[in-house]
Design a protein around this motif. Structure first.
Motif, PDB file in Angstrom:
ATOM      1  N   LEU A 163      32.411 -12.595  -3.284  1.00  0.00           N
ATOM      2  CA  LEU A 163      31.426 -13.577  -2.822  1.00  0.00           C
ATOM      3  C   LEU A 163      31.906 -14.955  -3.243  1.00  0.00           C
ATOM      4  N   VAL A 164      31.858 -15.906  -2.326  1.00  0.00           N
ATOM      5  CA  VAL A 164      32.108 -17.303  -2.655  1.00  0.00           C
ATOM      6  C   VAL A 164      30.844 -18.085  -2.306  1.00  0.00           C
ATOM      7  N   TYR A 165      30.449 -19.010  -3.193  1.00  0.00           N
ATOM      8  CA  TYR A 165      29.224 -19.764  -2.919  1.00  0.00           C
ATOM      9  C   TYR A 165      29.356 -21.195  -3.427  1.00  0.00           C
ATOM     10  N   ALA A 166      28.540 -22.068  -2.820  1.00  0.00           N
ATOM     11  CA  ALA A 166      28.533 -23.482  -3.194  1.00  0.00           C
ATOM     12  C   ALA A 166      27.119 -24.022  -3.013  1.00  0.00           C
ATOM     13  N   PHE A 167      26.861 -25.154  -3.651  1.00  0.00           N
ATOM     14  CA  PHE A 167      25.546 -25.784  -3.601  1.00  0.00           C
ATOM     15  C   PHE A 167      25.643 -27.164  -2.958  1.00  0.00           C
ATOM     16  N   VAL A 168      24.686 -27.448  -2.078  1.00  0.00           N
ATOM     17  CA  VAL A 168      24.545 -28.795  -1.525  1.00  0.00           C
ATOM     18  C   VAL A 168      23.253 -29.370  -2.097  1.00  0.00           C
ATOM     19  N   ARG A 169      23.403 -30.287  -3.023  1.00  0.00           N
ATOM     20  CA  ARG A 169      22.236 -30.945  -3.619  1.00  0.00           C
ATOM     21  C   ARG A 169      21.733 -32.048  -2.696  1.00  0.00           C
ATOM     22  N   ARG A 170      20.461 -32.359  -2.847  1.00  0.00           N
ATOM     23  CA  ARG A 170      19.907 -33.420  -1.997  1.00  0.00           C
ATOM     24  C   ARG A 170      20.647 -34.744  -2.206  1.00  0.00           C
ATOM     25  N   VAL A 174      26.075 -20.668   1.144  1.00  0.00           N
ATOM     26  CA  VAL A 174      25.857 -22.072   0.791  1.00  0.00           C
ATOM     27  C   VAL A 174      24.363 -22.258   0.564  1.00  0.00           C
ATOM     28  N   PHE A 175      24.026 -22.732  -0.637  1.00  0.00           N
ATOM     29  CA  PHE A 175      22.643 -22.984  -1.029  1.00  0.00           C
ATOM     30  C   PHE A 175      22.362 -24.468  -0.842  1.00  0.00           C
ATOM     31  N   LYS A 176      21.423 -24.793   0.040  1.00  0.00           N
ATOM     32  CA  LYS A 176      21.136 -26.186   0.388  1.00  0.00           C
ATOM     33  C   LYS A 176      19.763 -26.570  -0.159  1.00  0.00           C
ATOM     34  N   GLU A 177      19.738 -27.535  -1.044  1.00  0.00           N
ATOM     35  CA  GLU A 177      18.501 -27.948  -1.692  1.00  0.00           C
ATOM     36  C   GLU A 177      17.617 -28.729  -0.722  1.00  0.00           C
ATOM     37  N   VAL A 178      16.392 -28.266  -0.541  1.00  0.00           N
ATOM     38  CA  VAL A 178      15.463 -28.954   0.363  1.00  0.00           C
ATOM     39  C   VAL A 178      14.218 -29.449  -0.356  1.00  0.00           C
ATOM     40  N   GLY A 179      14.063 -29.058  -1.618  1.00  0.00           N
ATOM     41  CA  GLY A 179      12.925 -29.483  -2.427  1.00  0.00           C
ATOM     42  C   GLY A 179      13.155 -29.031  -3.851  1.00  0.00           C
ATOM     43  N   PRO A 180      12.239 -29.390  -4.763  1.00  0.00           N
ATOM     44  CA  PRO A 180      12.390 -28.945  -6.146  1.00  0.00           C
ATOM     45  C   PRO A 180      12.445 -27.411  -6.231  1.00  0.00           C
ATOM     46  N   GLN A 181      13.568 -26.902  -6.652  1.00  0.00           N
ATOM     47  CA  GLN A 181      13.802 -25.459  -6.770  1.00  0.00           C
ATOM     48  C   GLN A 181      13.516 -24.719  -5.459  1.00  0.00           C
ATOM     49  N   GLN A 182      13.796 -25.364  -4.357  1.00  0.00           N
ATOM     50  CA  GLN A 182      13.644 -24.757  -3.035  1.00  0.00           C
ATOM     51  C   GLN A 182      14.938 -24.965  -2.258  1.00  0.00           C
ATOM     52  N   TRP A 183      15.438 -23.875  -1.651  1.00  0.00           N
ATOM     53  CA  TRP A 183      16.755 -23.892  -1.017  1.00  0.00           C
ATOM     54  C   TRP A 183      16.712 -23.140   0.303  1.00  0.00           C
ATOM     55  N   THR A 184      17.467 -23.614   1.273  1.00  0.00           N
ATOM     56  CA  THR A 184      17.774 -22.786   2.431  1.00  0.00           C
ATOM     57  C   THR A 184      19.202 -22.278   2.233  1.00  0.00           C
ATOM     58  N   VAL A 185      19.426 -21.035   2.597  1.00  0.00           N
ATOM     59  CA  VAL A 185      20.688 -20.384   2.284  1.00  0.00           C
ATOM     60  C   VAL A 185      21.357 -19.904   3.568  1.00  0.00           C
ATOM     61  N   THR A 216      15.337 -18.372   2.913  1.00  0.00           N
ATOM     62  CA  THR A 216      14.855 -19.418   2.012  1.00  0.00           C
ATOM     63  C   THR A 216      14.717 -18.835   0.614  1.00  0.00           C
ATOM     64  N   ALA A 217      15.160 -19.586  -0.388  1.00  0.00           N
ATOM     65  CA  ALA A 217      15.107 -19.116  -1.770  1.00  0.00           C
ATOM     66  C   ALA A 217      14.360 -20.124  -2.640  1.00  0.00           C
ATOM     67  N   HIS A 218      13.755 -19.614  -3.710  1.00  0.00           N
ATOM     68  CA  HIS A 218      13.023 -20.461  -4.647  1.00  0.00           C
ATOM     69  C   HIS A 218      13.483 -20.144  -6.064  1.00  0.00           C
ATOM     70  N   GLY A 219      13.737 -21.186  -6.845  1.00  0.00           N
ATOM     71  CA  GLY A 219      14.137 -20.982  -8.226  1.00  0.00           C
ATOM     72  C   GLY A 219      15.320 -21.847  -8.603  1.00  0.00           C
TER      73      GLY A 219
END
Length: 321
Positions: A228-235, A264-275, A304-307
């Motif tokens: 698994l490869v993953y990355a984060f896109v912060r707001r 890819v985890f994309k931040e859309v709100g406080p501890q809220q992500w679309t993946v 959608t993920a939370h945390g």
């Protein structure tokens, strides 16, 4: 009550309506918007009062503003509540309509047109073709049965959906290539359409990529050892960029040779992500996404993920095995 309909049944529903609202999913891609505009243009030519809309963002993404039929797009707040028929295109669930989900409630008939196997069939009538590689393909099939000639404007819209949902035909089956040949024969410039949709970004995309790709992590033992490869896109990374720039990140991350699955985890709100999830050949990420509350295709899905980051990565790894 929810019923499945064939192409003839869908055409009959459309023929019977004097007012039609065509709804695309939030953060529209070229398949949902291209399909929606193609259908809207056909209805407009037949004298139907038609609107095309999506819940968010507020405007058509830059890369899709050259699609024919853009004059049919209305702001979400202006979408009528009394249409004879509401049609959704490329929406696997009602939730994908965002703020426009309530327009389903006020319509006597709703027609869901889609190609996602995981579609929840939330319409009164549902035209679902999981074997089609894009909703644009379903629309092309519908137009043929309906007696609609696919001219250059319709071909432009449909080609946009086809080229994006097949990854520039990297995973297109023979039927997709045959449809592409037919659409290109109308005289559209396939190279220009593809370049505008997939190969044009503002300069700010480059520093965003630098930051995001620096966060990339490889977990070779994940997915039962397939990787698994993953990355984060912060707001903060994407503050001045559109959703299409953010969505493009997965197509870079997924090229990692050592990983079967990319996220890819994309931040859309406080501890809220679309993946966004992608797989190469061995993992059905639509099933993975479904366990986490989402859906999609075998090799391309989302949820959608939370945390916090550690929590959401752990949750994904638990499902992957």
């Amino acid at each position: 009550m929810s019923d499945s309909v064939d192409l003839q049944g869908a055409a009959a529903l459309l023929d019977a309506a004097a007012t039609v609202t065509v709804l695309c999913h939030v953060n529209p891609d070229a398949d949902t918007l291209g399909s929606g505009l193609a259908l809207g243009l056909v209805l407009e030519r037949r004298g139907v009062a038609v609107q095309v809309a999506f819940g968010s963002p507020a405007a058509v993404p830059e890369s899709m503003r050259s699609l024919p039929g853009g004059h049919l797009v209305v702001p979400a707040a202006d979408v009528r509540r009394d249409a004879d028929l509401v049609v959704t295109v490329d929406c696997g669930t009602a939730g994908r309509l965002g703020s426009l989900r309530d327009r389903l409630d006020g319509a006597p008939r709703t027609l869901v047109i889609d190609h996602h196997l995981s579609n929840t069939r939330f319409g009164t009538h549902n035209l679902i073709e999981p074997e089609s590689e894009a909703t644009a393909v379903v629309l092309a099939n519908l137009f043929d049965v309906w007696g609609v000639e696919i001219d250059a404007d319709l071909a432009h819209c449909l080609y946009a959906g086809l080229v994006t949902d097949t990854g520039s035909f990297r995973w297109g089956r023979p039927d997709a290539h045959r449809l592409a040949e037919r659409l290109l024969a109308t005289g559209i410039d396939g190279s220009a359409i593809t370049r505008t949709l997939l190969d044009t970004h503002p300069f700010g995309w480059l520093p965003m990529l630098s930051s995001v790709l620096a966060s990339a992590t490889l977990a070779p033992e994940a997915a039962d050892g397939r990787g698994l490869v993953y990355a984060f896109v912060r707001r903060a990374d994407a503050a001045d960029l559109g959703p299409e720039e953010v969505e493009s990140v997965i197509d870079i991350v997924r090229t990692t040779a050592e990983a079967e699955v990319a996220a890819v985890f994309k931040e859309v709100g406080p501890q809220q992500w679309t993946v966004s999830l992608r797989a190469k050949t061995a993992v059905d990420v639509s099933a993975v996404a479904a366990e986490l509350g989402g859906g999609g295709h075998r090799f391309a899905a989302g949820y959608t993920a939370h945390g916090d980051p550690d929590h959401i990565v752990a949750a994904l790894r638990d499902v992957l095995g």
